[in-house]
Every structure is written in C-alpha cells, then in structure tokens.
Enzyme design. Structure first.
Site, PDB file in Angstrom:
ATOM      1  NE  ARG A   1     -23.702  14.532 -25.601  1.00  0.00           N
ATOM      2  CZ  ARG A   1     -23.076  15.698 -25.355  1.00  0.00           C
ATOM      3  NH1 ARG A   1     -21.857  15.722 -24.855  1.00  0.00           N
ATOM      4  NH2 ARG A   1     -23.676  16.835 -25.610  1.00  0.00           N
TER       5      ARG A   1
ATOM      6  CE1 TYR B   1     -20.425 -10.451 -33.467  1.00  0.00           C
ATOM      7  CE2 TYR B   1     -19.630  -8.225 -33.079  1.00  0.00           C
ATOM      8  CZ  TYR B   1     -20.648  -9.091 -33.415  1.00  0.00           C
ATOM      9  OH  TYR B   1     -21.888  -8.591 -33.694  1.00  0.00           O
TER      10      TYR B   1
ATOM     11  CG  ASP C   1     -14.208  -8.877 -27.063  1.00  0.00           C
ATOM     12  OD1 ASP C   1     -14.827  -9.221 -26.034  1.00  0.00           O
ATOM     13  OD2 ASP C   1     -14.780  -8.566 -28.121  1.00  0.00           O
TER      14      ASP C   1
ATOM     15  CE  LYS D   1     -23.542 -10.593 -27.531  1.00  0.00           C
ATOM     16  NZ  LYS D   1     -22.830  -9.469 -28.012  1.00  0.00           N
TER      17      LYS D   1
HETATM   18  N1  PLP Z   1     -17.280  -8.691 -28.895  1.00  0.00           N
HETATM   19  C1  PLP Z   1     -17.815  -9.909 -28.926  1.00  0.00           C
HETATM   20  C2  PLP Z   1     -16.970 -11.103 -28.568  1.00  0.00           C
HETATM   21  C3  PLP Z   1     -19.142 -10.087 -29.330  1.00  0.00           C
HETATM   22  O1  PLP Z   1     -19.658 -11.317 -29.369  1.00  0.00           O
HETATM   23  C4  PLP Z   1     -19.914  -8.947 -29.676  1.00  0.00           C
HETATM   24  C5  PLP Z   1     -21.316  -9.094 -30.116  1.00  0.00           C
HETATM   25  O2  PLP Z   1     -21.783 -10.165 -30.389  1.00  0.00           O
HETATM   26  C6  PLP Z   1     -19.312  -7.692 -29.628  1.00  0.00           C
HETATM   27  C7  PLP Z   1     -18.002  -7.588 -29.205  1.00  0.00           C
HETATM   28  C8  PLP Z   1     -20.082  -6.449 -30.024  1.00  0.00           C
HETATM   29  O3  PLP Z   1     -20.946  -6.069 -28.996  1.00  0.00           O
HETATM   30  P1  PLP Z   1     -22.398  -5.400 -29.217  1.00  0.00           P
HETATM   31  O4  PLP Z   1     -23.233  -6.358 -30.011  1.00  0.00           O
HETATM   32  O5  PLP Z   1     -22.872  -5.156 -27.820  1.00  0.00           O
HETATM   33  O6  PLP Z   1     -22.147  -4.121 -29.958  1.00  0.00           O
END
Ligand code: PLP
Length: 382
Positions: A48, A101, A174, A199
């Site tokens: 960890r 998101y 992001d 992604k």
């Molecule tokens: N940021 C964006 C733009 C996303 O599309 C997503 C998930 O779809 C996230 C953050 C969150 O990531 P995770 O699903 O890996 O927790």
C-alpha cells in the site's frame, strides 16, 4: 526532454535490472523482506505504501504530463477524493465547471457537501463571469474539465489559471478527455492534473484507475501521505495494464481524433441531427481556444438528436459497431445516453444534461465502418 511517444514507451519502463526482462515484471508481493528491522533493500516495505509496478506507472505519468510527481489510484474518483481532502477543510469552497462529469459533481456536492465544503458550479468558459464568481467565493480549488464531459466545452486553461492564482486558489484540470498526448495543462499554468486512467490512458476498457499529477512539491508530500493513509492505491495488475496501454497513447489519440473529426463533420449535415458538439469543428464556440491549447481534438463527441428523448434512445439502441455502454476512451467505439446513464447522478441539478443528447466515444476502427453504423442507425429513426 525526449518526445512524447518516446516518453510513453520508455519512462518508468526500463528493462529489469536483475534479469534484463525488457518489460518490467509485475510485483505482486504485498510485503518485502527486511534485512533487520527497518533495513529495507530498495525502500519497499508494504505494497500500500509503495510498490515497484505502481512506481513505474507513476514515473511514466509524471513524465507524460511534465509534472513533478504522479500518484496512481484505484479509480479516478479515488484520486479526486484524495486531492480534495488534501487541499480543502470544512468551511472552504470549490468552484467547478457547470458541466463537470456527474460523478465529480456528486463527490463535491453529495459527499463533501456533508463536510461543510461549499461549491459553486459555473460556466468557466466565460472568463469574465468566472472571475466574478471566483473573486466572490474565494475558493481553495478551481476545478475544470476541458474538453468537458459530455458537452465538450472548452475552457482557456492559461486564462483560468491566472484568475485562480489571483485569489490563491489552485487550478485542477481533469485531463481525461484530452490526455497529455493532446494537451498539457501543467505547462499552461494548472497546478494539478487528474485523470480517470480508466479511459484513454489505459485505453482498452480493461482496467479502472485514476491519477493525480502535480506541478511542483507544494502538495506532493501531503497527497503522498493521504495516498498511503487512506489507501485507495492501484494494485499491481491494474498498474501494469495501465502502463501497457500508455505505450500506444500517442498513436491511439491520433487515430481517435481523426475518426472523430470525420464523424463530426459528417453528422453536422445529417438531417436527423440537431446539433454536434466537437471542438474540432470550426463552428464549435471553443474551437479557436482548443486550437491554441490542444494539438488535436480527441475522440469524444456528443450530438443532439431531432425527435427528443425517444429518438435519442432509439439511436443508441440501433447501432451495432458502437456498443451501448458507459465509460469511454477504449479502442472500441461506444455509444451512450448521458441523461440516464453517465450523468443520471446530476438529474435535477444545474448540471442536468439535455434529454436528446447522445455521447459517442469514437474508437480506432475503420472510420468508414463507424460512419456506416451511425448512418444506418439514424436512418432507422424514420
Ligand atoms: N473524470 C472524468 C472526465 C470521467 O469521465 C470520469 C469517469 O467517467 C471520472 C473523472 C471518474 O473516473 P473513474 O470512473 O475512474 O472513477
């Protein structure tokens, strides 16, 4: 510093010292033998706290974003959670884009709201309006997605960084949609980049993960502390798969972008489509800013379908090559209905998305096949 694709292949991926294995082995061990109490062989004691496979990925991510240090998490939201808990305290405020998101909004509104962290969701694309909100709220964090999910809005990162810094806030970008292959927020003034590595970074829809990459040491040690103390780290298999995906990130993003551009152009004049959201289109309101801060425009696009909710639901049900599924950024094309899928958690809030919106994650298949699939599905709407 070497070029992007060279870093993507080599950073953190040196051949194994012991065996010469060209691909570094996956270190599965949860614990490490010590030569006497506290006498560690290579700095590792417990997985960890530190794991070589995760370290390799973190080194790679820092090199790709041009950051000081990177941290790899069990999911994008785990990364967001640690960043927010590192930077804000009860009574503090976060300003975020009004089309973030849905899961990010749920975390900030639904979870941190209960801990007396305030937030304002506003249009960060309008810098004058954003400045007013930021100067009034004096946030600790300004949080932006560009391009945003699912409306593909573009925000001027450098301009927003200046506004955030004027009030002592940090700018968090992001970068999930663009990836460092197309956009490097830290070089434009952002303080921290976050990713859902689930992604494009992973790229093959076979691993869930997240990452934080910091510009300098201001927050690094405190993030490292919480990374270990709260423990939502990525496991070795996940870290390995993510590193494997990264090696082709540059060429994948090129193909995703070329395919999405072609599809956006075709759908723009399609009689069943009301509107196309893609920053590569000259008609997109953020196109000129996107041109200055992105090298290509990515693989995500959204459309509004004529005929309202029913037509949108029929469209997503009709495609064959585009699989109906949440998530994005894999080599295969996906289609989804944000209103009741990825963005269901923001229904009834200021972030609610239109009910005739369909989001496409354009894969790297042959674009002619993808177009034929979409056109056939649209024709069936009647
Ligand atoms: N940021 C964006 C733009 C996303 O599309 C997503 C998930 O779809 C996230 C953050 C969150 O990531 P995770 O699903 O890996 O927790």
């Amino acid at each position: 510093m070497s070029g992007f694709n060279t870093r993507a292949v080599h950073a953190g991926q040196e051949p194994d010292q012991l065996t010469g294995a060209v691909i570094p082995p996956i270190h599965l061990s949860s614990t490490y033998a010590q030569d006497g109490v506290g006498n560690l062989r290579a700095g590792y004691e417990y997985s960890r706290s530190g794991n070589p496979t995760r370290d390799n990925l973190q080194e790679s991510l820092a090199a790709l974003e041009g950051g000081h240090r990177a941290f790899s998490f069990a999911s994008g939201l785990a990364a967001e959670d640690v960043l927010i808990r590192t930077v804000v305290r009860p009574g503090d405020h976060i300003v975020l884009g009004n089309d973030a998101y849905g899961g990010t909004y749920r975390l900030i509104n639904g979870v941190f709201g209960e801990w007396n962290i305030g937030h304002t969701a506003t249009d960060l694309g309008d810098l004058d309006g954003a400045r007013k909100v930021i100067q009034a709220q004096l946030p600790k964090i300004v949080w932006v997605e560009t391009p945003s999910n699912p409306l593909l809005k573009i925000v001027d990162i450098a301009g927003l960084a200046d506004i955030a810094h004027e009030v002592g806030a940090i700018l968090v970008v992001d970068n999930t949609f663009a990836t460092p292959a197309l956009q490097q927020p830290l070089s434009l003034g952002a303080d921290v980049v976050i990713h859902s590595t689930t992604k494009y970074i992973g790229g093959h829809s076979d691993v869930v993960g997240g990452a934080l990459i910091v510009k300098d040491n201001t927050w690094a040690d405190r993030i490292a502390y919480l990374h270990n103390a709260a423990g939502a780290v990525s496991g070795p298999f996940d870290a390995y798969l993510t590193s494997r995906g990264i090696k082709t990130l540059g060429i994948r993003m090129k193909q995703h972008s070329e395919n999405a551009q072609k599809i956006a152009e075709e759908l723009l004049s399609h009689p069943a489509i009301e509107e196309v959201y893609y920053p590569g289109l000259p008609s997109h309101p953020g196109h000129s800013i996107a041109t200055t801060q992105m090298s290509r425009f990515g693989g995500m696009l959204s459309v509004r379908v004529k005929g309202g909710q029913k037509a949108a639901l029929d469209f997503v049900a009709n495609t064959k090559l585009f699989t109906l599924a949440e998530s994005l950024g894999g080599v295969e094309s996906l289609i989804e209905y944000p209103y009741s899928m990825t963005h269901a958690s923001v229904a009834g809030t200021v972030l609610e998305v239109p009910d005739n919106l369909v989001r496409l994650s354009v894969g790297i298949e042959d674009v002619e096949d993808l177009l034929e699939d979409l056109v056939t599905a649209l024709k069936a709407l009647g």
